[in-house]
Design an enzyme around this catalytic site. Structure first.
Site, PDB file in Angstrom:
ATOM      1  N   HIS A 163       0.965  -0.932  -0.074  1.00  0.00           N
ATOM      2  CA  HIS A 163       0.135  -0.036   0.018  1.00  0.00           C
ATOM      3  C   HIS A 163       0.804   1.145   0.131  1.00  0.00           C
ATOM      4  CE1 HIS A 163      -3.124  -2.493   1.455  1.00  0.00           C
ATOM      5  NE2 HIS A 163      -2.778  -2.947   2.374  1.00  0.00           N
ATOM      6  N   GLY A 203       2.836   3.116   3.210  1.00  0.00           N
ATOM      7  CA  GLY A 203       3.581   2.156   3.806  1.00  0.00           C
ATOM      8  C   GLY A 203       2.957   2.027   5.272  1.00  0.00           C
ATOM      9  N   ALA A 230       7.036   2.975  22.705  1.00  0.00           N
ATOM     10  CA  ALA A 230       5.703   3.593  21.998  1.00  0.00           C
ATOM     11  C   ALA A 230       4.838   2.752  21.867  1.00  0.00           C
ATOM     12  CB  ALA A 230       6.298   4.447  21.017  1.00  0.00           C
ATOM     13  N   ALA A 281       5.712  -6.394  21.070  1.00  0.00           N
ATOM     14  CA  ALA A 281       6.160  -4.980  20.747  1.00  0.00           C
ATOM     15  C   ALA A 281       7.459  -4.767  21.020  1.00  0.00           C
ATOM     16  CB  ALA A 281       5.027  -3.846  21.069  1.00  0.00           C
ATOM     17  N   VAL A 305      11.595  -3.583  16.083  1.00  0.00           N
ATOM     18  CA  VAL A 305      11.693  -3.952  14.511  1.00  0.00           C
ATOM     19  C   VAL A 305      12.827  -4.187  13.823  1.00  0.00           C
ATOM     20  CG1 VAL A 305       9.602  -2.338  14.294  1.00  0.00           C
ATOM     21  CG2 VAL A 305      11.880  -1.319  13.889  1.00  0.00           C
ATOM     22  N   ASP A 336      13.097   3.636   8.041  1.00  0.00           N
ATOM     23  CA  ASP A 336      13.238   2.456   9.074  1.00  0.00           C
ATOM     24  C   ASP A 336      14.349   1.503   8.532  1.00  0.00           C
ATOM     25  OD1 ASP A 336      11.410   3.592  10.400  1.00  0.00           O
ATOM     26  OD2 ASP A 336       9.744   1.800  10.537  1.00  0.00           O
ATOM     27  N   ALA A 349       8.296   8.377  11.564  1.00  0.00           N
ATOM     28  CA  ALA A 349       7.781   8.628  10.129  1.00  0.00           C
ATOM     29  C   ALA A 349       8.524   9.922   9.566  1.00  0.00           C
ATOM     30  CB  ALA A 349       6.382   8.599   9.937  1.00  0.00           C
ATOM     31  N   HIS A 389      -2.166  33.185  26.591  1.00  0.00           N
ATOM     32  CA  HIS A 389      -2.784  32.732  27.582  1.00  0.00           C
ATOM     33  C   HIS A 389      -4.453  32.710  27.427  1.00  0.00           C
ATOM     34  CE1 HIS A 389      -3.672  32.773  31.903  1.00  0.00           C
ATOM     35  NE2 HIS A 389      -4.446  33.471  31.586  1.00  0.00           N
TER      36      HIS A 389
HETATM   37  C1  LIG Z   1       1.906   0.513  15.259  1.00  0.00           C
HETATM   38  C2  LIG Z   1       2.586   1.761  15.078  1.00  0.00           C
HETATM   39  C3  LIG Z   1       2.733   2.845  15.343  1.00  0.00           C
HETATM   40  C4  LIG Z   1       3.340   3.988  14.807  1.00  0.00           C
HETATM   41  N1  LIG Z   1       3.431   5.216  15.263  1.00  0.00           N
HETATM   42  C5  LIG Z   1       3.919   5.943  14.934  1.00  0.00           C
HETATM   43  C6  LIG Z   1       3.688   7.412  15.141  1.00  0.00           C
HETATM   44  O1  LIG Z   1       2.719   7.918  15.794  1.00  0.00           O
HETATM   45  N2  LIG Z   1       4.658   8.425  14.517  1.00  0.00           N
HETATM   46  C7  LIG Z   1       5.676   8.196  13.943  1.00  0.00           C
HETATM   47  O2  LIG Z   1       6.684   9.058  13.683  1.00  0.00           O
HETATM   48  N3  LIG Z   1       6.219   6.731  13.554  1.00  0.00           N
HETATM   49  C8  LIG Z   1       5.166   5.775  13.864  1.00  0.00           C
HETATM   50  N4  LIG Z   1       5.442   4.388  13.384  1.00  0.00           N
HETATM   51  C9  LIG Z   1       6.467   4.061  12.978  1.00  0.00           C
HETATM   52  C10 LIG Z   1       6.321   4.500  11.355  1.00  0.00           C
HETATM   53  O3  LIG Z   1       5.250   3.774  10.821  1.00  0.00           O
HETATM   54  C11 LIG Z   1       7.788   4.342  10.607  1.00  0.00           C
HETATM   55  O4  LIG Z   1       8.666   4.852  11.215  1.00  0.00           O
HETATM   56  C12 LIG Z   1       7.630   4.771   9.218  1.00  0.00           C
HETATM   57  O5  LIG Z   1       6.448   4.056   8.644  1.00  0.00           O
HETATM   58  C13 LIG Z   1       8.707   4.359   8.441  1.00  0.00           C
HETATM   59  O6  LIG Z   1       8.896   4.927   7.230  1.00  0.00           O
HETATM   60  P1  LIG Z   1       9.447   3.829   5.898  1.00  0.00           P
HETATM   61  O7  LIG Z   1       9.087   4.835   4.757  1.00  0.00           O
HETATM   62  O8  LIG Z   1      10.970   3.938   6.236  1.00  0.00           O
HETATM   63  O9  LIG Z   1       8.729   2.549   5.825  1.00  0.00           O
HETATM   64  P2  LIG Z   1       7.587   1.926   5.681  1.00  0.00           P
HETATM   65  O10 LIG Z   1       6.397   2.800   6.360  1.00  0.00           O
HETATM   66  O11 LIG Z   1       7.573   0.350   6.453  1.00  0.00           O
HETATM   67  O12 LIG Z   1       7.369   1.569   4.247  1.00  0.00           O
HETATM   68  C14 LIG Z   1       8.048   0.857   3.523  1.00  0.00           C
HETATM   69  C15 LIG Z   1       7.048   0.396   2.231  1.00  0.00           C
HETATM   70  O13 LIG Z   1       7.914  -0.140   1.342  1.00  0.00           O
HETATM   71  C16 LIG Z   1       7.292  -1.463   0.833  1.00  0.00           C
HETATM   72  N5  LIG Z   1       8.387  -2.433   0.332  1.00  0.00           N
HETATM   73  C17 LIG Z   1       8.852  -3.035   0.942  1.00  0.00           C
HETATM   74  N6  LIG Z   1      10.009  -3.726   0.394  1.00  0.00           N
HETATM   75  C18 LIG Z   1       9.521  -3.620  -0.692  1.00  0.00           C
HETATM   76  C19 LIG Z   1      10.041  -4.082  -2.095  1.00  0.00           C
HETATM   77  N7  LIG Z   1      11.055  -5.166  -2.243  1.00  0.00           N
HETATM   78  N8  LIG Z   1       9.434  -3.681  -3.285  1.00  0.00           N
HETATM   79  C20 LIG Z   1       8.493  -2.612  -3.045  1.00  0.00           C
HETATM   80  N9  LIG Z   1       7.984  -2.235  -2.108  1.00  0.00           N
HETATM   81  C21 LIG Z   1       8.524  -2.607  -1.075  1.00  0.00           C
HETATM   82  C22 LIG Z   1       6.477  -1.804   1.991  1.00  0.00           C
HETATM   83  O14 LIG Z   1       5.267  -2.477   1.273  1.00  0.00           O
HETATM   84  C23 LIG Z   1       5.992  -0.526   2.811  1.00  0.00           C
HETATM   85  O15 LIG Z   1       4.899   0.013   2.088  1.00  0.00           O
HETATM   86  C24 LIG Z   1       4.699   3.411  14.121  1.00  0.00           C
HETATM   87  C25 LIG Z   1       4.884   2.091  13.587  1.00  0.00           C
HETATM   88  C26 LIG Z   1       3.916   1.219  14.320  1.00  0.00           C
HETATM   89  C27 LIG Z   1       4.133  -0.236  13.822  1.00  0.00           C
END
Ligand SMILES: Cc1cc2nc3c(=O)[nH]c(=O)nc-3n(C[C@H](O)[C@H](O)[C@H](O)COP(=O)(O)OP(=O)(O)OC[C@H]3O[C@@H](n4cnc5c(N)ncnc54)[C@H](O)[C@@H]3O)c2cc1C
Length: 478
Positions: free
Chosen positions: A50, A53, A196, A281, A284, A323, A331, A457
């Site tokens: 999706h 992410g 968290a 939890a 990761v 990540d 994020a 305030h």
């Molecule tokens: C329950 C939960 C709550 C969270 N709450 C927060 C919050 O409140 N605030 C915050 O800052 N962070 C939060 N996070 C962390 C946040 O979701 C991540 O830090 C963030 O999504 C990282 O972004 P990213 O783009 O590195 O990876 P992701 O969001 O994991 O995106 C990676 C994408 O790559 C795709 N992918 C992987 N491999 C391939 C491939 N080979 N080919 C094509 N596509 C691929 C995956 O399908 C995915 O869509 C939370 C995480 C969780 C699990």
């Protein structure tokens, strides 16, 4: 290059050659792709699941929608404290989940629209490197296209970590994915890990009457936070009826027909706890497998891709953000890295490397926690002489008017220079306040500018001001 969407339903792309190919459409990848396109870089983003992410679909956003339902429900339970009556207050779990999913869906559509508007080519499928400058797209294991680009950005994110010998089964032992869409509420729940994610799910389930136990290996919950904040948050959770065990390890989980028995050891004698469901939890691990980096110079350490300050790997032309490139797993860190990476590729002059001390961290539990920079302990360990200010919610007019008197704001300054080293908050809406300190830190302010800043305030934000004043013995308000 015009936008093209290359979906499962067919090919609508004219070109397989780009300036930049982004693998992964999460906050690291899609933000990098959009920024790159704005800079005139012909960009394709490959996403296997999706757009948006984990963050938009299974992380940041849907959890906040769930937590909002919990918050409103909690408030209704306290209606009489506000002179109101609310009888027969109840909830419908499936509608709570539906709302959370529809919020996520709406944002996913928004990302798709933004990519289109910026003329980024979006490709459904799994991307993997095939030697320098080449990426293969496959679907259901079958190769569907080979793309080329001089720059390839890996933004594949991370997945939940397992405990040795303990696996998720999706029905009794959950990851965050199952925890976000329960069909029915368990009566009792064990959450392993008090970071968290664990604390946010604890707040959600506890609000709806689930008996929650949290087990954490380290000696306190939210171990990355300032110690005073952790201690305060723990007391608040225990007051709400949650059980918290720290310095303890879950040794084994034995599955029954519809429950799980955990063996937990720690400072006390090992004990067993039987619960309906378990959420693991415990952190990761980066998605570094199956993306073709094995035959390259890309270095992986502890399941994270090693990058330099410009997000370059050891393989020329290959970059990594978010990540998959290591902590903090947030994020906004992923997106910020994405922008730095592509602005550097585009040759912009004003690009600055990411200063990790300026990344705010937020926990949307009950109470909320937000922080930035060094904790008091870290500052002292680094040999800094510090001045520390604190201000309680119970001393703030707006907090009292809101009926939100639990919490405090703490600021840590360098006693010699007045530089703001860290800010730490616990209490209602602190996640909406922390950016004030982020701006202060970006501008490299000292206590002088912060004391001169005029805060409106009555607001919760006044506590930030008072905390600064308190560090310098100048508190003026009650
Ligand atoms: C329950 C939960 C709550 C969270 N709450 C927060 C919050 O409140 N605030 C915050 O800052 N962070 C939060 N996070 C962390 C946040 O979701 C991540 O830090 C963030 O999504 C990282 O972004 P990213 O783009 O590195 O990876 P992701 O969001 O994991 O995106 C990676 C994408 O790559 C795709 N992918 C992987 N491999 C391939 C491939 N080979 N080919 C094509 N596509 C691929 C995956 O399908 C995915 O869509 C939370 C995480 C969780 C699990």
């Amino acid at each position: 290059m015009p936008h093209a969407y290359w979906g499962k339903e067919g090919l609508a792309v004219v070109n397989t050659s780009f300036d930049l190919i982004v693998i992964g459409g999460g906050p690291g990848g899609y933000v990098a792709a959009i920024r790159a396109a704005q800079l005139g870089i012909a960009t394709a983003v490959i996403e296997q699941e999706h757009l948006g992410g984990v963050c938009l679909n299974w992380g940041c956003i849907p959890t906040k929608a769930l937590l909002r339902s919990a918050e409103v429900y909690r408030q209704l339970g306290h209606a009489s404290a506000y002179g109101l009556s609310a009888s027969a207050v109840g909830f419908d779990l499936s509608r709570i989940i539906d709302r959370s999913r529809s919020v996520a869906g709406r944002l996913q559509a928004g990302v798709k629209h933004l990519l289109k508007k910026n003329e980024v080519t979006v490709i459904d499928g799994h991307g993997s490197l095939q030697g320098p400058k080449r990426v293969r797209v496959s679907r259901e294991g079958k190769s569907v296209a080979d793309l080329t680009a001089p720059h390839i950005l890996v933004a594949t994110g991370a997945r939940p970590k397992k405990l040795p010998g303990i696996d998720f089964d999706g029905s009794l032992i959950w990851t965050y994915k199952q925890a976000m869409v329960p069909k029915k509420l368990p009566k009792s729940l064990l959450i392993v890990g008090a970071g968290a994610i664990g604390i946010e799910f604890a707040g959600f389930y506890n609000a709806f009457g689930v008996d929650v136990t949290i087990v954490e290996t380290l000696d306190r919950i939210l171990p990355a936070e300032d110690e005073e904040i952790s201690v305060f948050a723990r007391k608040a959770l225990e007051k709400q009826g949650l059980r918290v065990t720290t310095g303890a390890v879950v040794q084994a989980l034995k599955k029954g027909a519809d429950n799980v028995t955990a063996t937990i050891s720690g400072a006390q004698k090992p004990f067993k706890l039987t619960v309906d469901r378990v959420i693991l939890a415990v952190g990761v691990v980066g998605n570094v497998e199956g993306i073709g980096i094995e035959g390259t110079r890309v270095r992986v350490e502890k399941s994270q891709i090693v990058v330099d300050e410009w997000l370059r790997t050891d393989e020329p032309g290959v970059y990594a953000v978010g990540d998959v490139a290591g902590p903090p797993w947030l994020a906004h860190k992923a997106s910020h890295e994405g922008v730095i990476c592509v602005e550097k590729i585009a040759g912009l002059r004003e690009v600055r490397p990411l200063d990790k001390r300026r990344i705010p961290s937020c926990v949307y539990g009950h109470p909320q926690v937000a922080s930035l920079g060094l904790t008091e302990g870290e500052a002292r360990d680094k040999g800094r002489k510090v001045r520390v200010g604190r201000f309680p919610f119970a001393g703030n007019g707006k907090a009292i008017a809101l009926g939100e008197e639990e919490g405090f704001v703490k600021t840590v300054f360098d006693a010699e220079t007045g530089a703001l080293l860290g800010a730490h908050m616990v209490g209602s809406e602190v996640t909406e306040l922390i950016h004030g300190f982020s701006i202060a830190k970006t501008l490299e302010t000292t206590e002088v500018e912060m004391a001169h800043t005029i805060f409106p305030h009555p607001t919760l934000s006044e506590m930030m001001h008072e905390s600064v004043l308190e560090a310098y013995g100048r508190v003026v308000h009650f």
